[in-house]
Design a protein around this motif. Structure first.
Motif, PDB file in Angstrom:
ATOM      1  N   GLY A 245       0.800  -1.226   0.000  1.00 59.59           N
ATOM      2  CA  GLY A 245       0.000   0.000   0.000  1.00 59.59           C
ATOM      3  C   GLY A 245       0.828   1.268   0.000  1.00 59.59           C
ATOM      4  O   GLY A 245       1.722   1.455  -0.822  1.00 59.59           O
ATOM      5  N   ARG A 246       0.545   2.164   0.955  1.00 55.96           N
ATOM      6  CA  ARG A 246       1.218   3.452   0.999  1.00 55.96           C
ATOM      7  C   ARG A 246       2.695   3.341   1.353  1.00 55.96           C
ATOM      8  O   ARG A 246       3.462   4.268   1.088  1.00 55.96           O
ATOM      9  N   LEU A 247       3.113   2.214   1.917  1.00 51.18           N
ATOM     10  CA  LEU A 247       4.545   2.036   2.166  1.00 51.18           C
ATOM     11  C   LEU A 247       5.316   2.055   0.851  1.00 51.18           C
ATOM     12  O   LEU A 247       6.435   2.579   0.777  1.00 51.18           O
ATOM     13  N   GLU A 248       4.727   1.508  -0.189  1.00 44.41           N
ATOM     14  CA  GLU A 248       5.374   1.529  -1.495  1.00 44.41           C
ATOM     15  C   GLU A 248       5.449   2.955  -2.045  1.00 44.41           C
ATOM     16  O   GLU A 248       6.457   3.367  -2.632  1.00 44.41           O
ATOM     17  N   ASP A 249       4.379   3.707  -1.839  1.00 43.76           N
ATOM     18  CA  ASP A 249       4.377   5.105  -2.283  1.00 43.76           C
ATOM     19  C   ASP A 249       5.443   5.912  -1.552  1.00 43.76           C
ATOM     20  O   ASP A 249       6.105   6.773  -2.143  1.00 43.76           O
ATOM     21  N   LEU A 250       5.604   5.640  -0.256  1.00 41.35           N
ATOM     22  CA  LEU A 250       6.606   6.366   0.528  1.00 41.35           C
ATOM     23  C   LEU A 250       8.012   6.066   0.032  1.00 41.35           C
ATOM     24  O   LEU A 250       8.873   6.958  -0.026  1.00 41.35           O
ATOM     25  N   ALA A 251       8.271   4.830  -0.325  1.00 45.23           N
ATOM     26  CA  ALA A 251       9.593   4.476  -0.831  1.00 45.23           C
ATOM     27  C   ALA A 251       9.888   5.216  -2.132  1.00 45.23           C
ATOM     28  O   ALA A 251      10.988   5.754  -2.334  1.00 45.23           O
ATOM     29  N   ALA A 252       8.905   5.274  -3.018  1.00 47.74           N
ATOM     30  CA  ALA A 252       9.094   5.989  -4.281  1.00 47.74           C
ATOM     31  C   ALA A 252       9.237   7.491  -4.045  1.00 47.74           C
ATOM     32  O   ALA A 252      10.029   8.167  -4.721  1.00 47.74           O
ATOM     33  N   PHE A 253       8.481   8.030  -3.104  1.00 43.12           N
ATOM     34  CA  PHE A 253       8.579   9.451  -2.745  1.00 43.12           C
ATOM     35  C   PHE A 253       9.988   9.782  -2.266  1.00 43.12           C
ATOM     36  O   PHE A 253      10.608  10.762  -2.720  1.00 43.12           O
ATOM     37  N   MET A 254      10.514   8.975  -1.365  1.00 39.18           N
ATOM     38  CA  MET A 254      11.861   9.232  -0.849  1.00 39.18           C
ATOM     39  C   MET A 254      12.906   9.069  -1.956  1.00 39.18           C
ATOM     40  O   MET A 254      13.879   9.831  -2.024  1.00 39.18           O
ATOM     41  N   ALA A 255      12.716   8.103  -2.824  1.00 38.98           N
ATOM     42  CA  ALA A 255      13.644   7.915  -3.939  1.00 38.98           C
ATOM     43  C   ALA A 255      13.678   9.157  -4.829  1.00 38.98           C
ATOM     44  O   ALA A 255      14.740   9.588  -5.281  1.00 38.98           O
ATOM     45  N   ALA A 256      12.505   9.728  -5.071  1.00 36.26           N
ATOM     46  CA  ALA A 256      12.423  10.899  -5.948  1.00 36.26           C
ATOM     47  C   ALA A 256      13.197  12.081  -5.396  1.00 36.26           C
ATOM     48  O   ALA A 256      13.812  12.844  -6.153  1.00 36.26           O
ATOM     49  N   TRP A 257      13.191  12.249  -4.078  1.00 32.12           N
ATOM     50  CA  TRP A 257      13.866  13.411  -3.492  1.00 32.12           C
ATOM     51  C   TRP A 257      15.326  13.138  -3.190  1.00 32.12           C
ATOM     52  O   TRP A 257      16.148  14.059  -3.178  1.00 32.12           O
ATOM     53  N   GLN A 258      15.684  11.870  -2.971  1.00 36.95           N
ATOM     54  CA  GLN A 258      17.100  11.554  -2.773  1.00 36.95           C
ATOM     55  C   GLN A 258      17.819  11.258  -4.088  1.00 36.95           C
ATOM     56  O   GLN A 258      19.043  11.199  -4.127  1.00 36.95           O
ATOM     57  N   GLY A 259      17.049  11.060  -5.169  1.00 39.49           N
ATOM     58  CA  GLY A 259      17.667  10.728  -6.442  1.00 39.49           C
ATOM     59  C   GLY A 259      18.316   9.369  -6.437  1.00 39.49           C
ATOM     60  O   GLY A 259      19.304   9.133  -7.135  1.00 39.49           O
TER      61      GLY A 259
ATOM     62  N   ARG B  30      13.283  22.145   0.727  1.00 37.50           N
ATOM     63  CA  ARG B  30      13.094  21.905  -0.711  1.00 37.50           C
ATOM     64  C   ARG B  30      14.373  22.241  -1.486  1.00 37.50           C
ATOM     65  O   ARG B  30      14.788  21.492  -2.384  1.00 37.50           O
ATOM     66  N   ALA B  31      15.005  23.356  -1.152  1.00 39.59           N
ATOM     67  CA  ALA B  31      16.235  23.744  -1.838  1.00 39.59           C
ATOM     68  C   ALA B  31      17.323  22.688  -1.669  1.00 39.59           C
ATOM     69  O   ALA B  31      18.143  22.486  -2.569  1.00 39.59           O
ATOM     70  N   ALA B  32      17.330  21.989  -0.526  1.00 40.06           N
ATOM     71  CA  ALA B  32      18.330  20.961  -0.242  1.00 40.06           C
ATOM     72  C   ALA B  32      17.844  19.557  -0.595  1.00 40.06           C
ATOM     73  O   ALA B  32      18.536  18.579  -0.301  1.00 40.06           O
ATOM     74  N   ARG B  33      16.641  19.453  -1.177  1.00 40.95           N
ATOM     75  CA  ARG B  33      16.038  18.165  -1.554  1.00 40.95           C
ATOM     76  C   ARG B  33      15.825  17.274  -0.334  1.00 40.95           C
ATOM     77  O   ARG B  33      15.938  16.043  -0.409  1.00 40.95           O
ATOM     78  N   VAL B  34      15.476  17.878   0.784  1.00 36.15           N
ATOM     79  CA  VAL B  34      15.187  17.127   2.009  1.00 36.15           C
ATOM     80  C   VAL B  34      13.674  16.973   2.141  1.00 36.15           C
ATOM     81  O   VAL B  34      12.959  17.975   2.241  1.00 36.15           O
ATOM     82  N   PRO B  35      13.141  15.760   2.156  1.00 29.34           N
ATOM     83  CA  PRO B  35      11.699  15.570   2.352  1.00 29.34           C
ATOM     84  C   PRO B  35      11.267  16.051   3.739  1.00 29.34           C
ATOM     85  O   PRO B  35      12.047  16.000   4.696  1.00 29.34           O
TER      86      PRO B  35
END
Length: 339
Positions: A45-59, A244-249
């Motif tokens: 569920g949302r755990l998968e979304d959270l992983a993708a969210f963090m990946a997007a901001w950490q690159g 946001r400027a530092a790409r920190v969620p």
């Protein structure tokens, strides 16, 4: 990039266009990894979304969560002169001392969630002005508080938790929400630290008076922040932008914290794209506000304390999401047929 100091709201607005965007490639790679793990697709569920969210901001398709920062901003408010709060303003400083001594709920939750907590008190001996009589802050005071919030952010953190403390600030939050998103003050005002029905009705009247007085500011969210907000709300805005400027969620806490961050939403539909709503709180306006800015609380535990407590609890869920994402075996690694 440099956001602060900014000589005025116009300069700050111009700088927002240069803030970084999420890394869509890393997010897609994280989703591909989720689909290869030993579970049915979407089963977490949302755990998968959270992983993708963090990946997007950490690159990074396999994001880490080694360093979590928690910031609690504290301020005092001139609107307390209208009798909207059941506790005296001295409680703000007393609670700051309690945070620093380790005696508050947020201290315990940060300890178990693995977050480094800092408390930033903003001129507690100099409350903002009563917004029914004039603007709560000048443009310069607002920018100074935003800069203080930005300066407190650890650009090397993997995630930032935000919270607040300030007697009277549930009225501030409701006033900001009313000014930014419309409706009636009754839609946004709630009990806060324990106001009864009469106290909530008084809050609503005070909010309507303030919004009417500052009608000319309503077209500009930053002017709304100055007219109706507080130093801790401005500091939260600054911290959100610096993160946001530092790409920190960012994990937002409850109604008051969310109302502060929501000031940024009308300035750009994606300015809060790096933010998670940690929870949906018990304060009546919180769910309505989350709907207005397109966020959904991760938890729903009936919380209404503030301090960052709901965000700290959400950090534990985020840690679980990344532990599964990084530590689970793929079907190929486990020798399990994937259909």
């Amino acid at each position: 990039m440099t956001l602060f100091p900014a000589p005025g709201f116009a300069t700050l607005r111009a700088r927002l266009a240069a803030l970084p965007a999420p890394d869509a490639t890393a997010a897609e790679a994280a989703r591909a990894r989720q689909d290869s793990l030993t579970k049915p697709p979407g089963a977490l569920g949302r755990l998968e979304d959270l992983a993708a969210f963090m990946a997007a901001w950490q690159g990074d398709a396999r994001p880490r969560l080694d360093r979590a920062q928690a910031l609690v901003f504290a301020g005092n408010h001139g609107i307390c002169a209208q009798g909207v709060n059941p506790f005296p303003q001295e409680v703000t400083a007393q609670m700051v001392a309690n945070f620093r001594a380790g005696g508050a709920a947020i201290n315990q939750l940060c300890r178990v969630a693995g977050a480094d907590l800092q408390v930033v008190a903003l001129d507690l001996d100099r409350p903002t002005r009563d917004f029914t009589q004039g603007p709560a802050m000048t443009e310069g005071e607002t920018l100074a508080a935003m800069a203080a919030g930005a300066a407190a952010v650890d650009a090397g953190a993997d995630v930032l938790i935000l919270g607040e403390m300030g007697i009277g600030n549930s009225t501030i939050a409701a006033a900001l929400a009313r000014a930014l998103f419309g409706g009636r003050a009754e839609d946004w005002a709630g009990p806060g630290t324990g106001a009864d029905a009469g106290g909530v009705a008084l809050k609503a009247r005070v909010i309507e008076a303030g919004v009417a007085r500052h009608a000319a500011a309503l077209a500009d969210p930053l002017a709304v922040l100055a007219a109706l907000g507080g130093r801790e709300q401005a500091a939260i805005c600054g911290a959100v932008l610096a993160a946001r400027a530092a790409r920190v969620p960012v994990i937002l806490d409850g109604f008051i914290c969310t109302a502060a961050a929501a000031v940024l939403h009308p300035l750009g539909p994606d300015l809060l794209a790096h933010c998670i709503a940690g929870h949906t709180g018990a304060e009546p306006g919180h769910r309505r506000l989350l709907d207005a800015i397109g966020l959904r609380g991760l938890l729903d535990l009936g919380l209404r304390l503030g301090e960052g407590t709901g965000a700290a609890l959400a950090l534990m869920v985020l840690r679980g999401a990344l532990a599964c994402h990084d530590g689970m075996a793929t079907f190929a690694e486990a020798g399990v047929a994937d259909g």
